[in-house]
Design a protein around this motif. Structure first.
Motif, mmCIF file in Angstrom:
data_model
loop_
_atom_site.group_PDB
_atom_site.id
_atom_site.type_symbol
_atom_site.label_atom_id
_atom_site.label_comp_id
_atom_site.label_asym_id
_atom_site.label_seq_id
_atom_site.Cartn_x
_atom_site.Cartn_y
_atom_site.Cartn_z
ATOM 1 N N GLY A 1 4.285 -3.143 -8.264
ATOM 2 C CA GLY A 1 3.162 -3.047 -9.189
ATOM 3 C C GLY A 1 3.501 -2.366 -10.492
ATOM 4 O O GLY A 1 2.631 -1.689 -11.064
ATOM 5 N N GLY A 2 4.755 -2.521 -10.990
ATOM 6 C CA GLY A 2 5.136 -1.931 -12.263
ATOM 7 C C GLY A 2 5.166 -0.414 -12.180
ATOM 8 O O GLY A 2 5.889 0.166 -11.361
ATOM 9 N N ALA A 3 4.378 0.285 -13.053
ATOM 10 C CA ALA A 3 4.361 1.752 -13.077
ATOM 11 C C ALA A 3 3.878 2.340 -11.749
ATOM 12 O O ALA A 3 4.215 3.485 -11.415
ATOM 13 N N TYR A 4 3.156 1.529 -10.971
ATOM 14 C CA TYR A 4 2.692 2.017 -9.666
ATOM 15 C C TYR A 4 3.769 1.901 -8.578
ATOM 16 O O TYR A 4 3.569 2.386 -7.466
ATOM 17 N N GLY A 5 4.902 1.283 -8.929
ATOM 18 C CA GLY A 5 5.941 1.086 -7.929
ATOM 19 C C GLY A 5 5.451 0.125 -6.846
ATOM 20 O O GLY A 5 4.696 -0.830 -7.113
ATOM 21 N N ASN A 6 5.872 0.360 -5.612
ATOM 22 C CA ASN A 6 5.382 -0.463 -4.499
ATOM 23 C C ASN A 6 3.909 -0.101 -4.230
ATOM 24 O O ASN A 6 3.592 1.066 -4.005
ATOM 25 N N GLN A 7 3.050 -1.122 -4.261
ATOM 26 C CA GLN A 7 1.628 -0.846 -4.123
ATOM 27 C C GLN A 7 0.960 -1.836 -3.169
ATOM 28 O O GLN A 7 1.461 -2.924 -2.900
ATOM 29 N N ILE A 8 -0.207 -1.415 -2.683
ATOM 30 C CA ILE A 8 -1.065 -2.265 -1.840
ATOM 31 C C ILE A 8 -2.475 -2.173 -2.407
ATOM 32 O O ILE A 8 -2.952 -1.078 -2.731
ATOM 33 N N VAL A 9 -3.151 -3.317 -2.543
ATOM 34 C CA VAL A 9 -4.550 -3.358 -2.953
ATOM 35 C C VAL A 9 -5.330 -4.058 -1.844
ATOM 36 O O VAL A 9 -4.954 -5.148 -1.384
ATOM 37 N N ILE A 10 -6.411 -3.420 -1.414
ATOM 38 C CA ILE A 10 -7.228 -3.950 -0.315
ATOM 39 C C ILE A 10 -8.652 -4.181 -0.819
ATOM 40 O O ILE A 10 -9.253 -3.305 -1.461
ATOM 41 N N LYS A 11 -9.180 -5.372 -0.528
ATOM 42 C CA LYS A 11 -10.597 -5.644 -0.782
ATOM 43 C C LYS A 11 -11.381 -5.138 0.424
ATOM 44 O O LYS A 11 -11.219 -5.631 1.539
ATOM 45 N N MET A 12 -12.246 -4.155 0.192
ATOM 46 C CA MET A 12 -12.997 -3.559 1.280
ATOM 47 C C MET A 12 -14.178 -4.455 1.664
ATOM 48 O O MET A 12 -14.606 -5.324 0.894
ATOM 49 N N ASN A 13 -14.690 -4.226 2.875
ATOM 50 C CA ASN A 13 -15.799 -5.047 3.360
ATOM 51 C C ASN A 13 -17.079 -4.859 2.549
ATOM 52 O O ASN A 13 -17.964 -5.709 2.587
ATOM 53 N N ASP A 14 -17.188 -3.751 1.818
ATOM 54 C CA ASP A 14 -18.387 -3.546 0.993
ATOM 55 C C ASP A 14 -18.244 -4.151 -0.397
ATOM 56 O O ASP A 14 -19.122 -3.989 -1.241
#
Length: 261
Positions: free
Chosen positions: A181-194
C-alpha cells in the motif's frame, strides 16, 4: 280199533291243535319282530329317521367327553395365547412408533436449539468488536500533526507493537485489499458488515486474501515496520470508503462498538 274224528266247521280244534297253533303264532311274532318289540324294546329294530321324523340322541362315554373337553380347552388356550401375542406385538409397535416420534421430536429440538445458537452467535459476531492488538495501547493519536505525513496530520492511530505481533480483525467483514500500500507498506483493508472500512498498515506479514470473510479476533497478519515508518507498530484507520482521505476518528469508532481504547 282206532276211531278217527272227522273234522268239520262244527267242531272246535282239539286242545293239542290249539296249543300247537299258539306256539306257532308266538314263533311267528318273534320272527317278525312284533313280539320282540313288545317283550324287549331294547332289542327291537329302530325305525329310520326318515320314517319317524325324530333326531336321534347319541350317548358317549365319559372318557370321550373328557377328551373333547380337553381339546376344547387346549384350543381356547391357544386362541388366548395368540390373542395375547397379537396384543403384545401391537403394543410393541405402538411403543416403537411413540419412541421414534419422541426421538424425532428430541432431534428436532436439538437442531432448532443449535440453529438458534448459531443465529445468536452470528448476531453476536456481527455486532462484536475487539481491539486490533490485544493488550496494547495507542502510541500516536488521531490527527496528530507532523511532517512525517503527507497530509500534515495523522489519518489513523498507532498501536504500540513489536515486529511479529498478532494483528486481529476488529469485527466481521470481507477483505477488499491485501498487499502493498505504498507509504502504508503491507496493508489490509476490510469492508465491515456495518458498511464502514478498517485499515491495518505497516504489516510484516499478511495472512488473508481479497474476498475472504473474517470474524472478530481473527488473526489477519503480523505487525512490522514496512512502508514509511520510524519503527515497528500497527497503523489502524477507520474509513467511510476503502480509499485514503475518507478517514474517521478510529478511537470513537472502536468505542462506539464497545472496545475500550
Amino acid at each position: 280199533m282206532a276211531f278217527t274224528c272227522a273234522t268239520g266247521k262244527h267242531r272246535r280244534p282239539s286242545r293239542m291243535k290249539r296249543g300247537t297253533a299258539r306256539a306257532a303264532g308266538v314263533a311267528a311274532l318273534t320272527t317278525t319282530g312284533v313280539f320282540g318289540a313288545l317283550a324287549a324294546p331294547a332289542l327291537a329294530a329302530e325305525p329310520a329317521v326318515e320314517q319317524t321324523g325324530l333326531t336321534p340322541v347319541i350317548t358317549i362315554g365319559d372318557s370321550i367327553a373328557d377328551e373333547i373337553d380337553a381339546q376344547a380347552a387346549a384350543q381356547k388356550q391357544a386362541a388366548d395365547e395368540a390373542e395375547a401375542e397379537k396384543k403384545a406385538e401391537e403394543a410393541a409397535q405402538k411403543k416403537a412408533v411413540a419412541e421414534a416420534k419422541k426421538a424425532v421430536a428430541e432431534a428436532t429440538k436439538v437442531r432448532e436449539a443449535k440453529a438458534r445458537a448459531a443465529r445468536a452467535e452470528e448476531r453476536r459476531l456481527l455486532n462484536a468488536y475487539v481491539a486490533p492488538i490485544s493488550g496494547s495501547y495507542v502510541s500516536t493519536g488521531y490527527q496528530s500533526s507532523s511532517s512525517l505525513w503527507s497530509s500534515g496530520s495523522h489519518t489513523g492511530i498507532d498501536f504500540h507493537a513489536s515486529t511479529g505481533t498478532s494483528v486481529h480483525a476488529v469485527g466481521s467483514g470481507t477483505v477488499v485489499e491485501a498487499g502493498w500500500g505504498g507509504a502504508y507498506g503491507n496493508q489490509i483493508v476490510i469492508k465491515m458488515n456495518d458498511g464502514t472500512y478498517t485499515q491495518y498498515g505497516h504489516l510484516s506479514s499478511i495472512g488473508v486474501a481479497v474476498g475472504q470473510t473474517v470474524t472478530p479476533g481473527r488473526q489477519i497478519g503480523l505487525s512490522g515496520a514496512t512502508g514509511n515508518v520510524t519503527g515497528p507498530h500497527l497503523h489502524f484507520e477507520a474509513r467511510t470508503s476503502p480509499e485514503y482521505g475518507s478517514d474517521i476518528d478510529p478511537v470513537s469508532y472502536l468505542r462506539s462498538h464497545g472496545v475500550n481504547v
